[in-house]
Motif scaffolding. Structure first.
Motif, PDB file in Angstrom:
ATOM      1  N   GLU A 188     -56.040 -32.012   6.635  1.00 21.48           N
ATOM      2  CA  GLU A 188     -57.242 -31.858   7.453  1.00 21.48           C
ATOM      3  C   GLU A 188     -57.303 -32.967   8.498  1.00 21.48           C
ATOM      4  N   ASP A 189     -57.408 -32.568   9.744  1.00 24.90           N
ATOM      5  CA  ASP A 189     -57.485 -33.526  10.849  1.00 24.90           C
ATOM      6  C   ASP A 189     -58.960 -33.791  11.164  1.00 24.90           C
ATOM      7  N   LEU A 190     -59.409 -35.014  10.894  1.00 24.98           N
ATOM      8  CA  LEU A 190     -60.807 -35.375  11.119  1.00 24.98           C
ATOM      9  C   LEU A 190     -61.020 -36.008  12.489  1.00 24.98           C
ATOM     10  N   GLY A 191     -59.972 -36.077  13.290  1.00 29.66           N
ATOM     11  CA  GLY A 191     -60.076 -36.709  14.606  1.00 29.66           C
ATOM     12  C   GLY A 191     -59.693 -38.172  14.547  1.00 29.66           C
ATOM     13  N   CYS A 192     -60.408 -38.932  13.731  1.00 23.52           N
ATOM     14  CA  CYS A 192     -60.105 -40.353  13.586  1.00 23.52           C
ATOM     15  C   CYS A 192     -58.949 -40.587  12.608  1.00 23.52           C
ATOM     16  N   CYS A 193     -58.741 -39.631  11.727  1.00 20.87           N
ATOM     17  CA  CYS A 193     -57.686 -39.754  10.720  1.00 20.87           C
ATOM     18  C   CYS A 193     -57.388 -38.381  10.120  1.00 20.87           C
ATOM     19  N   LYS A 194     -56.359 -38.338   9.298  1.00 20.80           N
ATOM     20  CA  LYS A 194     -55.994 -37.110   8.601  1.00 20.80           C
ATOM     21  C   LYS A 194     -56.171 -37.315   7.096  1.00 20.80           C
ATOM     22  N   VAL A 195     -56.541 -36.239   6.397  1.00 20.02           N
ATOM     23  CA  VAL A 195     -56.775 -36.304   4.947  1.00 20.02           C
ATOM     24  C   VAL A 195     -56.051 -35.149   4.271  1.00 20.02           C
ATOM     25  N   LEU A 196     -55.402 -35.464   3.155  1.00 19.42           N
ATOM     26  CA  LEU A 196     -54.716 -34.422   2.382  1.00 19.42           C
ATOM     27  C   LEU A 196     -55.717 -33.625   1.566  1.00 19.42           C
ATOM     28  N   GLN A 197     -55.509 -32.317   1.504  1.00 21.37           N
ATOM     29  CA  GLN A 197     -56.374 -31.429   0.742  1.00 21.37           C
ATOM     30  C   GLN A 197     -55.570 -30.757  -0.369  1.00 21.37           C
ATOM     31  N   HIS A 198     -56.043 -30.884  -1.612  1.00 19.71           N
ATOM     32  CA  HIS A 198     -55.422 -30.215  -2.748  1.00 19.71           C
ATOM     33  C   HIS A 198     -55.992 -28.808  -2.880  1.00 19.71           C
ATOM     34  N   ALA A 199     -55.198 -27.865  -3.385  1.00 22.41           N
ATOM     35  CA  ALA A 199     -55.626 -26.470  -3.470  1.00 22.41           C
ATOM     36  C   ALA A 199     -56.877 -26.293  -4.324  1.00 22.41           C
ATOM     37  N   CYS A 200     -57.008 -27.077  -5.389  1.00 21.30           N
ATOM     38  CA  CYS A 200     -58.159 -26.940  -6.300  1.00 21.30           C
ATOM     39  C   CYS A 200     -59.191 -28.044  -6.120  1.00 21.30           C
ATOM     40  N   TRP A 201     -58.755 -29.242  -5.842  1.00 18.46           N
ATOM     41  CA  TRP A 201     -59.652 -30.399  -5.835  1.00 18.46           C
ATOM     42  C   TRP A 201     -60.029 -30.856  -4.437  1.00 18.46           C
ATOM     43  N   GLY A 202     -59.528 -30.190  -3.418  1.00 13.34           N
ATOM     44  CA  GLY A 202     -59.862 -30.556  -2.051  1.00 13.34           C
ATOM     45  C   GLY A 202     -59.435 -31.974  -1.725  1.00 13.34           C
ATOM     46  N   SER A 203     -60.344 -32.740  -1.101  1.00 14.17           N
ATOM     47  CA  SER A 203     -60.035 -34.128  -0.747  1.00 14.17           C
ATOM     48  C   SER A 203     -60.363 -35.099  -1.874  1.00 14.17           C
ATOM     49  N   HIS A 204     -60.733 -34.579  -3.044  1.00 16.56           N
ATOM     50  CA  HIS A 204     -60.892 -35.414  -4.239  1.00 16.56           C
ATOM     51  C   HIS A 204     -59.543 -35.460  -4.964  1.00 16.56           C
ATOM     52  N   ALA A 205     -58.532 -35.937  -4.262  1.00 14.03           N
ATOM     53  CA  ALA A 205     -57.176 -35.928  -4.805  1.00 14.03           C
ATOM     54  C   ALA A 205     -56.379 -37.103  -4.257  1.00 14.03           C
ATOM     55  N   PHE A 206     -55.529 -37.654  -5.121  1.00 18.79           N
ATOM     56  CA  PHE A 206     -54.633 -38.749  -4.747  1.00 18.79           C
ATOM     57  C   PHE A 206     -53.217 -38.339  -5.150  1.00 18.79           C
ATOM     58  N   VAL A 207     -52.291 -38.337  -4.199  1.00 18.18           N
ATOM     59  CA  VAL A 207     -50.943 -37.809  -4.434  1.00 18.18           C
ATOM     60  C   VAL A 207     -49.899 -38.904  -4.319  1.00 18.18           C
ATOM     61  N   GLY A 208     -48.969 -38.921  -5.272  1.00 18.32           N
ATOM     62  CA  GLY A 208     -47.809 -39.799  -5.230  1.00 18.32           C
ATOM     63  C   GLY A 208     -46.544 -38.964  -5.336  1.00 18.32           C
ATOM     64  N   THR A 209     -45.469 -39.407  -4.679  1.00 26.62           N
ATOM     65  CA  THR A 209     -44.262 -38.591  -4.562  1.00 26.62           C
ATOM     66  C   THR A 209     -43.037 -39.304  -5.127  1.00 26.62           C
ATOM     67  N   ILE A 210     -42.238 -38.535  -5.886  1.00 22.55           N
ATOM     68  CA  ILE A 210     -41.020 -39.035  -6.528  1.00 22.55           C
ATOM     69  C   ILE A 210     -39.850 -38.158  -6.082  1.00 22.55           C
ATOM     70  N   PHE A 211     -38.719 -38.772  -5.788  1.00 21.38           N
ATOM     71  CA  PHE A 211     -37.519 -38.057  -5.365  1.00 21.38           C
ATOM     72  C   PHE A 211     -36.423 -38.199  -6.422  1.00 21.38           C
ATOM     73  N   THR A 212     -35.627 -37.152  -6.616  1.00 21.15           N
ATOM     74  CA  THR A 212     -34.501 -37.208  -7.544  1.00 21.15           C
ATOM     75  C   THR A 212     -33.471 -36.148  -7.166  1.00 21.15           C
TER      76      THR A 212
END
Length: 283
Positions: free
Chosen positions: A237-261
């Motif tokens: 989601e582009d808020l103009g001043c910044c961008k925010v990630l949206q989860h399919a179920c929790w919306g912007s009440h979400a914190f995501v971390g990424t792992i590669f393998t």
């Protein structure tokens, strides 16, 4: 995409930490040694090879020992047995017991630290083959990684449901974000340790810096608002001043971390990790 949801981040962190320290024992391979392709003859006419005198090409494992050799071997075996028992008794009464106690204490302290620091929130762990946009980022994020390995990379996204809205800044939101970051780093470390134990390469992105946590330092960064996350089931989601990630179920009440393998997304290692979230896997 494979995904699993669980009600408690703390419980998952404990399970994956314990799983990462389990000893994996590979079965000892059995090697069959033959004589080659020597032509066989009718067993009724006698053995084909004097070294294998019995039917079915069977022979003694070694030549029969004389009575004197048998007595000498018996003495050696008794000495070896006595020595082995002495060593076992010596070690079990001193260093071995101390090491076991120390290791148990360290494990208990580590678990207590996990319980104290891990956020106890709902989580979702998903595994997906790295999308094209993310593969382009990887050569800058992991410059030391072989190009061939980048073609088959699995991405874990560990999402924690937050109490505060991540698009509305406040001191409480910032404090929660720091706690969720710490929880992710502990879980990601355990996940990477598990994958390393299976013989795979693995690293994760530090949410606070956007850089690889284990790899070499790089100026390139990856944050959760990168367009590559759109190809992994998230919205930006582009808020103009910044961008925010949206989860399919929790919306912007979400914190995501990424792992590669480089572990295959449909392999047993990935599925075993997902099962630590819950016993059910959704495809």
């Amino acid at each position: 995409m494979l995904s699993a949801k669980g009600p408690q981040m703390r419980a998952f962190t404990q399970r994956i930490a314990a799983f990462s320290t389990q000893v994996q024992i590979d079965p000892t391979p059995i090697v069959f040694v033959g004589k080659g392709t020597t032509p066989r003859q009718n067993s009724l006419l006698g053995p084909n090879d004097s070294q294998y005198p019995f039917q079915g090409d069977v022979s003694f494992a070694h030549k029969p020992l004389s009575l004197r050799q048998q007595k000498e071997n018996s003495k050696i075996e008794r000495v070896m047995d006595d020595t082995e028992h002495s060593l076992i008794n010596l070690l079990s009464n001193t260093n071995i017991e101390v090491d076991r106690t120390h290791l148990a204490q360290l494990k208990e302290e580590a678990m207590e630290e996990i319980q104290a620091n891990a956020a106890d929130v709902e989580i979702e762990l998903s595994a997906i083959e790295a999308p094209k946009l993310l593969k382009k980022e990887m050569k800058y994020l992991f410059p030391q990684m072989e190009t061939q390995k980048m073609s088959n990379v699995t991405v874990f996204n560990l999402t924690q449901k937050s109490e505060f809205d991540m698009k509305a800044w406040s001191e409480s939101m910032e404090e929660e974000r720091e706690k969720l970051t710490a929880s992710f780093i502990m879980s990601a470390n355990a996940i990477c340790s598990t994958l390393h134990r299976f013989g795979y390469w693995a690293d994760f992105i530090d949410p606070s810096s956007g850089r690889p946590y284990m790899g070499d330092y790089t100026n390139h960064t990856l944050f959760e608002t990168n367009d590559a996350y759109k190809q992994m089931g998230f919205k930006i989601e582009d808020l103009g001043c910044c961008k925010v990630l949206q989860h399919a179920c929790w919306g912007s009440h979400a914190f995501v971390g990424t792992i590669f393998t480089d572990a295959p997304v449909d392999g047993s290692a990935v599925r075993d990790i997902l099962k630590k979230v819950t016993q059910e896997i959704d495809e």
